[in-house]
Design an enzyme around this catalytic site. Structure first.
Site, PDB file in Angstrom:
ATOM      1  NE  ARG A  63      -2.401  -2.637   2.974  1.00 43.11           N
ATOM      2  CZ  ARG A  63      -2.597  -2.886   4.260  1.00 43.11           C
ATOM      3  NH1 ARG A  63      -3.101  -1.954   5.037  1.00 43.11           N
ATOM      4  NH2 ARG A  63      -2.288  -4.057   4.766  1.00 43.11           N
ATOM      5  CD  GLU A 100      -3.114  -4.747  14.476  1.00 37.15           C
ATOM      6  OE1 GLU A 100      -3.219  -4.103  13.412  1.00 37.15           O
ATOM      7  OE2 GLU A 100      -4.000  -4.755  15.349  1.00 37.15           O
TER       8      GLU A 100
HETATM    9  C1  PRP Z   1       0.455  -3.245   6.519  1.00 32.07           C
HETATM   10  C2  PRP Z   1       0.524  -1.734   6.335  1.00 32.07           C
HETATM   11  C3  PRP Z   1       1.886  -1.413   6.887  1.00 32.07           C
HETATM   12  C4  PRP Z   1       2.044  -2.401   8.019  1.00 32.07           C
HETATM   13  C5  PRP Z   1       1.807  -1.726   9.340  1.00 32.07           C
HETATM   14  O1  PRP Z   1       1.151  -3.875   5.491  1.00 32.07           O
HETATM   15  O2  PRP Z   1       0.367  -1.361   4.979  1.00 32.07           O
HETATM   16  O3  PRP Z   1       2.922  -1.606   5.925  1.00 32.07           O
HETATM   17  O4  PRP Z   1       1.063  -3.437   7.800  1.00 32.07           O
HETATM   18  O5  PRP Z   1       1.896  -2.600  10.431  1.00 32.07           O
HETATM   19  P1  PRP Z   1       2.986  -2.446  11.600  1.00 32.07           P
HETATM   20  O6  PRP Z   1       3.054  -1.002  11.984  1.00 32.07           O
HETATM   21  O7  PRP Z   1       2.448  -3.320  12.711  1.00 32.07           O
HETATM   22  O8  PRP Z   1       4.285  -2.939  11.057  1.00 32.07           O
HETATM   23  P2  PRP Z   1       1.130  -5.435   5.182  1.00 32.07           P
HETATM   24  O9  PRP Z   1       2.412  -6.038   5.682  1.00 32.07           O
HETATM   25  O10 PRP Z   1      -0.152  -6.037   5.641  1.00 32.07           O
HETATM   26  O11 PRP Z   1       1.289  -5.483   3.615  1.00 32.07           O
HETATM   27  P3  PRP Z   1       0.358  -5.141   2.350  1.00 32.07           P
HETATM   28  O12 PRP Z   1       0.419  -3.637   2.177  1.00 32.07           O
HETATM   29  O13 PRP Z   1       1.082  -5.858   1.271  1.00 32.07           O
HETATM   30  O14 PRP Z   1      -1.037  -5.622   2.610  1.00 32.07           O
HETATM   31  N1  ADE Z   2      -1.410  -3.322   9.200  1.00 37.73           N
HETATM   32  C1  ADE Z   2      -1.194  -3.602  10.498  1.00 37.73           C
HETATM   33  N2  ADE Z   2      -2.331  -3.538  11.211  1.00 37.73           N
HETATM   34  C2  ADE Z   2      -3.316  -3.206  10.311  1.00 37.73           C
HETATM   35  C3  ADE Z   2      -4.699  -2.982  10.425  1.00 37.73           C
HETATM   36  N3  ADE Z   2      -5.328  -3.085  11.611  1.00 37.73           N
HETATM   37  N4  ADE Z   2      -5.402  -2.671   9.320  1.00 37.73           N
HETATM   38  C4  ADE Z   2      -4.760  -2.563   8.112  1.00 37.73           C
HETATM   39  N5  ADE Z   2      -3.458  -2.766   7.954  1.00 37.73           N
HETATM   40  C5  ADE Z   2      -2.726  -3.075   9.037  1.00 37.73           C
END
Ligand code: PRP
Ligand code: ADE
Length: 176
Positions: A63, A100
């Site tokens: 994202r 998370e």
């Molecule tokens: C999500 C979001 C952040 C991260 C935040 O990405 O876009 O990069 O989690 O979480 P944190 O602060 O606990 O590290 P995700 O790894 O789900 O990847 P995606 O964008 O490919 O769905």
């Molecule tokens: N990445 C980590 N935690 C998330 C949440 N609650 N929703 C979307 N993206 C995340």
């Protein structure tokens, strides 16, 4: 909440128990699909850096690519992708991190940044901060000056913002 914040907050969809029970997933696809909200979000993300020379925007897969590309265009900066492991073709630096709802490894090209270049991290959301802290460490390892990090959404109860600030990175977020 001012008008922009409430408009952005209203454009984000919340999905309970995704991807795991107990997680409320904040889904920005609804924000991205709304032309007014998407423009507002990008305008607000760049606002603290307007008029500052930023060499590169680093965006976290996936994202962070969408928002980071738009921010880079607006600031006339380059863009550096920070990818999940195994996706980049050239020589990389890699770090393991937890977020998370899981653990993973991220990578960037070793030559993506010139030493001393000013970089801003961009992502949609900061939760535990595992992703952003890992990205900051990788960027510093190859000589970047991480001058800031910005996110549309902060989940303050998970403490990520504080962890990043403790590393000396100033954090800008739009919606809690
Ligand atoms: C999500 C979001 C952040 C991260 C935040 O990405 O876009 O990069 O989690 O979480 P944190 O602060 O606990 O590290 P995700 O790894 O789900 O990847 P995606 O964008 O490919 O769905
Ligand atoms: N990445 C980590 N935690 C998330 C949440 N609650 N929703 C979307 N993206 C995340």
């Amino acid at each position: 909440m001012d008008n922009t914040t409430s408009e952005l907050a209203a454009s984000i969809r919340s999905i309970p128990d995704y991807p795991k029970p107990g997680i409320i997933f904040r889904d920005i696809t609804t924000l991205l699909g709304n032309p007014r909200a998407f423009r507002r979000a990008v305008d607000e993300l760049v606002q603290p850096y307007a008029g500052t020379k930023i060499d590169k925007i680093a965006g976290m897969e996936a994202r962070g690519f969408i928002l980071g590309g738009a921010v880079a265009h607006q600031l006339s900066s380059g863009f550096v992708p920070i990818r999940k492991k195994g996706k980049l073709p050239h020589d990389t630096v890699r770090i393991a991190y937890s977020l998370e709802y899981g653990v993973d490894e991220m990578e960037m090209h070793r030559d993506a940044i010139e030493p001393g270049e000013k970089v801003i991290l961009v992502d949609d959301l900061i939760a535990t901060g595992g992703t952003a802290v890992g990205a900051t460490k990788l960027l510093r390892q190859i000589g970047a000056e991480v001058v800031g990090a910005c996110f549309v959404i902060d989940l303050p109860d998970l403490g990520g913002r504080r962890k990043l600030e403790e590393l000396g990175v100033s954090v800008h977020t739009l919606v809690e």
